[in-house]
Design a protein around this motif. Structure first.
Motif, short mmCIF file in Angstrom:
data_model
loop_
_atom_site.label_atom_id
_atom_site.label_comp_id
_atom_site.label_asym_id
_atom_site.label_seq_id
_atom_site.Cartn_x
_atom_site.Cartn_y
_atom_site.Cartn_z
N UNK A 91 -46.75 20.90 76.72
CA UNK A 91 -45.17 20.62 76.92
C UNK A 91 -44.90 22.52 76.13
N UNK A 92 -43.19 22.47 76.26
CA UNK A 92 -43.25 24.54 76.26
C UNK A 92 -41.40 23.64 75.39
N UNK A 93 -41.04 25.11 75.21
CA UNK A 93 -39.75 24.68 74.41
C UNK A 93 -38.83 24.17 75.34
N UNK A 94 -38.50 24.00 75.77
CA UNK A 94 -37.65 23.93 77.72
C UNK A 94 -38.23 21.77 77.15
N UNK A 140 -38.13 21.79 63.28
CA UNK A 140 -38.00 23.06 64.15
C UNK A 140 -38.34 24.18 63.15
N UNK A 141 -39.16 23.82 62.00
CA UNK A 141 -39.33 24.51 61.52
C UNK A 141 -41.03 24.64 62.17
N UNK A 142 -41.76 24.05 63.22
CA UNK A 142 -43.29 23.94 63.57
C UNK A 142 -43.14 24.49 64.72
N UNK A 143 -42.61 24.36 65.38
CA UNK A 143 -41.40 24.70 66.51
C UNK A 143 -42.39 25.90 67.12
N UNK A 144 -43.08 26.88 66.36
CA UNK A 144 -43.47 27.81 66.85
C UNK A 144 -45.13 27.09 66.93
N UNK A 145 -45.59 26.31 65.96
CA UNK A 145 -46.94 26.57 65.36
C UNK A 145 -46.92 24.82 66.94
N UNK A 146 -46.29 23.95 67.66
CA UNK A 146 -46.44 22.97 68.45
C UNK A 146 -46.34 23.34 70.06
N UNK A 147 -45.53 24.85 69.18
CA UNK A 147 -45.06 25.18 70.96
C UNK A 147 -43.52 24.61 71.96
N UNK A 148 -43.20 24.10 71.00
CA UNK A 148 -42.60 22.74 71.09
C UNK A 148 -40.47 23.41 71.22
N UNK A 149 -39.06 23.14 71.30
CA UNK A 149 -37.66 23.34 70.87
C UNK A 149 -37.65 23.17 69.87
N UNK A 150 -36.96 24.61 69.46
CA UNK A 150 -36.57 24.69 67.64
C UNK A 150 -35.45 23.84 67.78
N UNK A 151 -34.42 23.08 69.11
CA UNK A 151 -33.75 22.77 68.54
C UNK A 151 -32.73 22.45 69.49
N UNK A 152 -31.71 21.44 69.58
CA UNK A 152 -31.54 21.04 71.22
C UNK A 152 -32.72 19.41 71.36
N UNK A 153 -32.76 18.59 69.78
CA UNK A 153 -33.43 17.59 70.23
C UNK A 153 -32.47 15.93 70.23
#
Length: 292
Positions: free
Chosen positions: A59-62, A126-139
């Motif tokens: 996964x990635x922030x995209x 959003x607050x766990x995006x860095x930890x999980x390597x997931x998107x911060x917004x745009x869900x």
């Protein structure tokens, strides 16, 4: 000469140390990209503020990240009802947060409180995006039946950063007389009142309660890409509701897709063939509109 040997030895040790640190860092990144299923995560203070999070490998922030809201007439149901959908989307490389939220009642919990719960979910993700390597917004957001209604209202009135919506068999217009008559005949006005906070007894021929209009997603349609999935034999939410939303989306110039499942009732994924239609369409839509 001794000084030279010592200097060379120091450089070698430093290089070895850096290589070890880099290897460790790479290993950590690799581990974080494994598929993960995180269960019973508390995202708020109420006992119903619990969710399960499905994180795909690589996964990635995209990566598309779906907030999945269960149905149950706003007064029952559980996130476990949607496990099969979450598992399927996970297999397609899509992240999912399958959410429980407060049940509506006649006193202090109505649609605004339900939307607050979903907002807490989005903020937690959003607050766990860095930890999980997931998107911060745009869900992305999705739900069936009352969960579809909550999804639409959250995206249209609470969080304009939602990238896309998938609504399945959801009620969208409580000002439609035909629909209200249907709801009353099915003895569902009480749950509608719990969700909307309506205090006025409605009977055919009466004016539409203001609370019904204020909680009708069709009144707030915007240009968020929206997929509508509905069975043409739905015995709880008439398919007319799907056509009402389609018309509003078209008038707004929004990207949308209407998927009619022939012969399907309100439990739209009851039959394996219908489940496949729903799941594959949802995954394709999320890959197109829920990424980047």
């Amino acid at each position: 000469m001794n000084y030279f040997k010592i200097a060379v030895l120091s450089i070698v040790l430093m290089a070895t140390s850096c290589a070890t640190q880099n290897t460790g860092s790479t290993k950590t990144a690799s581990v974080s990209q494994k598929q993960e299923k995180l269960t019973d995560i508390k995202y708020g203070t109420h006992e119903r503020n619990v969710m399960d999070v499905y994180l795909p490998a690589d996964r990635s922030p995209n990566t598309a990240f779906l907030i999945s809201i269960h149905g149950g007439a706003w007064t029952q149901g559980d996130r476990k009802d949607d496990v099969k959908l979450a598992e399927y989307l996970l297999s397609q490389g899509i992240a999912v947060a399958s959410v429980n939220y407060r049940y509506a009642n006649l006193t202090d919990t109505h649609l605004p409180e339900l939307l607050d719960d979903i907002d807490h979910v989005a903020k937690y993700l959003s607050s766990h995006a860095g930890e999980w390597n997931t998107r911060k917004n745009g869900f992305s957001i999705s739900g069936g039946s009352s969960g579809a209604h909550v999804s639409l209202m959250y995206a249209y009135t609470k969080n304009p950063q939602i990238k896309t919506i998938i609504e399945m068999c959801g009620p969208v217009d409580f000002t439609d007389i035909q629909t209200l008559q249907y709801v009353k005949a099915a003895n569902l006005l009480s749950v509608l009142d719990k969700m909307s906070g309506n205090k006025v007894v409605w009977n055919p021929g009466d004016a539409i309660p203001e609370a019904y209009a204020k909680t009708s997603p069709v009144q707030f349609v915007n240009q968020i890409p929206t997929m509508i999935i509905h069975g043409d034999k739905d015995e709880v939410v008439p398919i007319q509701q799907a056509y009402i939303l389609e018309k509003a989306l078209k008038a707004k110039g929004a990207q949308y897709k209407l998927v009619i499942v022939p012969g399907a009732g309100h439990l739209i994924t009851k039959l394996p063939k219908d489940e496949q239609i729903v799941f594959t369409n949802a995954a394709e839509w999320l890959k197109k509109y829920g990424t980047n």
